[in-house]
Design an enzyme around this catalytic site. Structure first.
Site: not given
Length: 172
Positions: A45, A130-131, A134, A50, A88-89
């Site tokens: 995701g 999670h997304e 963000h 991000q 997380c990225l």
């Protein structure tokens, strides 16, 4: 072409994103660049902030390995508190147990602006939360204790410095 992924604590990650109002070519291009960045980083995701774009859109990975985009999402219902390991990225190589909900109901738009509702549980519910976090200006580390968050913060600051040195070296 993939965009660079922003590393926490970059301010764009802690600022709520703006709703998408233009469902044209610019959105399609952004979604493609986000998808490329996510795949390159082997993520499940990614949210627009991000990659440094403060818009309310994200990619979400299903358990079968496919992905779909969510635009202007809202969580309508959540139930069944659960704690799961999360990464997380934008916080690379850091994984911590994070409180979420087992089941969520979400309303969102697709790239054409059409509204959808989705009720899911398990891993997909986890990724959606999670997304959407963000897009609301939160990173999973915001759910952790002050100690864990500060330890991760030090690691991310070191990573940011190393990445800057690497970019500066490439310019020479």
């Amino acid at each position: 072409m993939a965009r660079d992924i922003v590393i926490w604590p970059n301010k764009v990650l802690s600022t709520p994103t703006k709703p998408v109002t233009d469902f044209g070519e610019n959105l399609t291009k952004l979604l493609e660049e986000m998808f490329d960045a996510m795949k390159e980083a082997e993520g499940i995701g990614i949210a627009a902030n991000q990659v440094g774009v403060p818009l309310r859109c994200s990619w979400v990975g299903r358990e079968d390995g496919t992905f779909f985009e969510i635009i202007n999402p809202q969580i309508l219902e959540k139930s069944g508190p659960v704690t799961l390991e999360e990464g997380c990225l934008s916080v690379p190589e850091q994984y911590e147990r994070t409180p979420r909900f087992h089941k969520v109901k979400v309303k969102y738009q697709d790239r054409a602006g059409e509204w959808h509702e989705l009720e899911v549980e398990g891993r997909l519910a986890h990724v959606l939360q999670h997304e959407i976090d963000h897009l609301d200006g939160h990173v999973f580390v915001d759910h952790l204790s002050n100690l864990k968050r500060s330890l991760i913060l030090e690691k991310m600051k070191k990573l940011q410095k190393a990445m800057k040195r690497h970019k500066d070296k490439d310019k020479e």
